[in-house]
Design an enzyme around this catalytic site. Structure first.
Site, mmCIF file in Angstrom:
data_model
loop_
_atom_site.group_PDB
_atom_site.id
_atom_site.type_symbol
_atom_site.label_atom_id
_atom_site.label_comp_id
_atom_site.label_asym_id
_atom_site.label_seq_id
_atom_site.Cartn_x
_atom_site.Cartn_y
_atom_site.Cartn_z
ATOM 1 C CE LYS A 47 -4.285 -1.552 1.827
ATOM 2 N NZ LYS A 47 -5.194 -1.131 3.173
ATOM 3 C CG ASP A 93 -8.411 1.059 3.170
ATOM 4 O OD1 ASP A 93 -9.188 0.153 2.695
ATOM 5 O OD2 ASP A 93 -7.250 0.754 3.131
HETATM 6 P P1 NAP Z 1 -1.209 -2.284 11.454
HETATM 7 O O1 NAP Z 1 -0.799 -1.102 10.271
HETATM 8 O O2 NAP Z 1 -0.351 -3.428 11.553
HETATM 9 O O3 NAP Z 1 -1.504 -1.605 12.713
HETATM 10 C C1 NAP Z 1 -1.935 -2.637 13.592
HETATM 11 C C2 NAP Z 1 -2.273 -1.547 14.988
HETATM 12 O O4 NAP Z 1 -2.713 -2.597 16.067
HETATM 13 C C3 NAP Z 1 -1.146 -1.120 15.653
HETATM 14 O O5 NAP Z 1 -1.626 0.131 16.190
HETATM 15 C C4 NAP Z 1 -0.734 -1.845 16.667
HETATM 16 O O6 NAP Z 1 0.189 -1.138 17.719
HETATM 17 C C5 NAP Z 1 -1.906 -2.680 17.243
HETATM 18 N N1 NAP Z 1 -1.780 -3.934 17.728
HETATM 19 C C6 NAP Z 1 -1.618 -5.005 16.935
HETATM 20 N N2 NAP Z 1 -1.281 -5.964 18.048
HETATM 21 C C7 NAP Z 1 -1.495 -5.488 19.318
HETATM 22 C C8 NAP Z 1 -1.407 -5.872 20.491
HETATM 23 N N3 NAP Z 1 -1.016 -7.283 20.782
HETATM 24 N N4 NAP Z 1 -1.487 -5.109 21.510
HETATM 25 C C9 NAP Z 1 -1.642 -3.869 21.321
HETATM 26 N N5 NAP Z 1 -1.705 -3.160 20.167
HETATM 27 C C10 NAP Z 1 -1.546 -4.298 18.978
HETATM 28 O O7 NAP Z 1 -2.587 -3.011 10.836
HETATM 29 P P2 NAP Z 1 -3.757 -2.271 9.803
HETATM 30 O O8 NAP Z 1 -3.603 -2.420 8.493
HETATM 31 O O9 NAP Z 1 -4.010 -0.856 10.520
HETATM 32 O O10 NAP Z 1 -4.978 -3.309 10.220
HETATM 33 C C11 NAP Z 1 -5.533 -3.255 11.442
HETATM 34 C C12 NAP Z 1 -6.723 -4.162 11.741
HETATM 35 O O11 NAP Z 1 -7.700 -3.535 10.983
HETATM 36 C C13 NAP Z 1 -6.525 -5.420 11.241
HETATM 37 O O12 NAP Z 1 -7.235 -6.402 12.196
HETATM 38 C C14 NAP Z 1 -7.116 -5.738 9.870
HETATM 39 O O13 NAP Z 1 -7.571 -6.878 9.736
HETATM 40 C C15 NAP Z 1 -8.370 -4.685 9.957
HETATM 41 N N6 NAP Z 1 -8.615 -4.037 8.991
HETATM 42 C C16 NAP Z 1 -9.831 -4.251 8.391
HETATM 43 C C17 NAP Z 1 -10.265 -3.852 7.149
HETATM 44 C C18 NAP Z 1 -11.832 -4.079 6.952
HETATM 45 O O14 NAP Z 1 -12.034 -3.669 5.594
HETATM 46 N N7 NAP Z 1 -12.755 -4.297 7.879
HETATM 47 C C19 NAP Z 1 -9.367 -2.724 6.607
HETATM 48 C C20 NAP Z 1 -7.950 -2.733 7.247
HETATM 49 C C21 NAP Z 1 -7.636 -3.159 8.302
HETATM 50 P P3 NAP Z 1 1.538 -0.524 17.649
HETATM 51 O O15 NAP Z 1 1.503 0.560 16.940
HETATM 52 O O16 NAP Z 1 1.946 -0.494 18.960
HETATM 53 O O17 NAP Z 1 2.264 -1.726 16.930
#
Ligand code: NAP
Length: 278
Positions: free
Chosen positions: A66, A102
């Site tokens: 992305k 998004d």
């Molecule tokens: P990302 O960029 O990897 O960000 C992940 C976020 O989650 C960060 O803020 C991270 O904190 C936090 N995190 C992950 N594991 C954690 C833990 N064990 N304890 C505390 N904080 C934790 O991922 P993303 O692309 O933003 O996606 C995030 C979520 O949204 C995923 O579940 C994904 O499947 C979902 N999503 C859904 C859609 C949809 O269409 N519904 C679209 C996009 C994403 P740190 O900053 O501290 O690492």
């Protein structure tokens, strides 16, 4: 002959986008086709060249491309540039133009549960990754004035705040262990972390102690369809909203940019729910 559309990512085998878009093409009697292209990170430059040679009319971009994909495009629109990531590319007469649907897709999905106009809500976003950045940017662009962010790594939340500093919104930051955060201060609370996603379905991002009557708890996760956190919030009287709507709406916006036709959201949602076994 119809047009070719697609998705680039690595891996892409699990994606629900091909069935969602191809079914929509079929129902509209369009001869287009949507294909998932698995492109390894080190082959991204060649992959984009190949899509140009094939004259692909448009494509979605997913993890891990992305951000990196922006280097290989001819233009990136303002919102995508602000978010710092592209999830949709449109081929305009040979020029590849990047967009990000998004955040707008998420906001669109939220409309079915909103009690008052979006800008009048006080929002808490849990997480500060790519999805949080897209949602916060779109919300600020759509006039939300108060958004707090709570994240494990506070530096990432600071980057989002800095990125939105040109807008009017007031953004306060909290660490995930901050006990001062009172969820009843917010109308909309959004979990953008992966906490609670399958297989760790018992985990919750923050305990649901108190809920403001009529407030919305929203989780981007769609596997499971209702996370433990959403279950707890619903038991305390909150309106709940899962991640299916965001997935469908971000795809529907891309579909409309590519074809000029608004797809049927209900049909798209049913296809996704069927894939998820819901
Ligand atoms: P990302 O960029 O990897 O960000 C992940 C976020 O989650 C960060 O803020 C991270 O904190 C936090 N995190 C992950 N594991 C954690 C833990 N064990 N304890 C505390 N904080 C934790 O991922 P993303 O692309 O933003 O996606 C995030 C979520 O949204 C995923 O579940 C994904 O499947 C979902 N999503 C859904 C859609 C949809 O269409 N519904 C679209 C996009 C994403 P740190 O900053 O501290 O690492």
């Amino acid at each position: 002959m119809g047009n070719l559309y697609g998705l680039i990512g690595h891996p892409v085998g699990h994606s629900m986008s091909p069935i969602m878009h191809n079914t929509a093409f079929l129902r509209l009697q369009l001869e287009h086709h949507y294909h998932a292209f698995d492109i390894a990170p080190q082959r991204l430059a060649d992959g984009i060249k190949a899509l140009r040679i094939l004259n692909v009319s448009g494509f979605n971009v997913t993890i891990p491309h992305k951000v990196e994909v922006m280097k290989y495009l001819d233009e990136v629109d303002q919102e995508a540039a602000l978010i710092g990531a592209v999830n949709t590319v449109v081929n305009m007469d040979g020029r590849l133009i990047g967009y990000n649907t998004d955040g707008r897709g998420y906001v669109e999905s939220l409309k079915c549960v909103l009690k008052k106009p979006l800008p009048e809500n006080k929002v808490l976003v849990i997480g500060a990754g790519g999805a949080a950045r897209a949602i916060i940017t779109s919300m600020v662009l759509q006039g939300v004035k108060e958004i707090d962010i709570i994240n494990r790594t506070i530096e990432k939340a600071k980057l989002i705040k800095e990125n939105c500093s040109q807008f009017e919104a007031k953004i306060d930051l909290y660490s995930l262990n901050d006990l001062k955060v009172d969820l009843s201060r917010y109308n909309i609370i959004i979990n953008t972390t992966s906490i609670g996603m399958y297989p760790n379905v018992e985990d919750v991002p923050l305990p649901v102690k108190s809920v403001r009557p009529g407030s919305i708890f929203s989780d981007l996760i769609y596997n499971p369809l209702q996370t433990r956190w959403l279950q707890q919030a619903e038991e305390k009287g909150a309106l709940v909203h899962n991640g299916v709507g965001m997935f469908v709406q971000q795809g529907a916006l891309a579909f409309e940019m590519w074809t000029g036709i608004k797809p049927n959201i209900e049909q798209m949602t049913n296809i996704v729910l069927k894939q998820l076994g819901g």
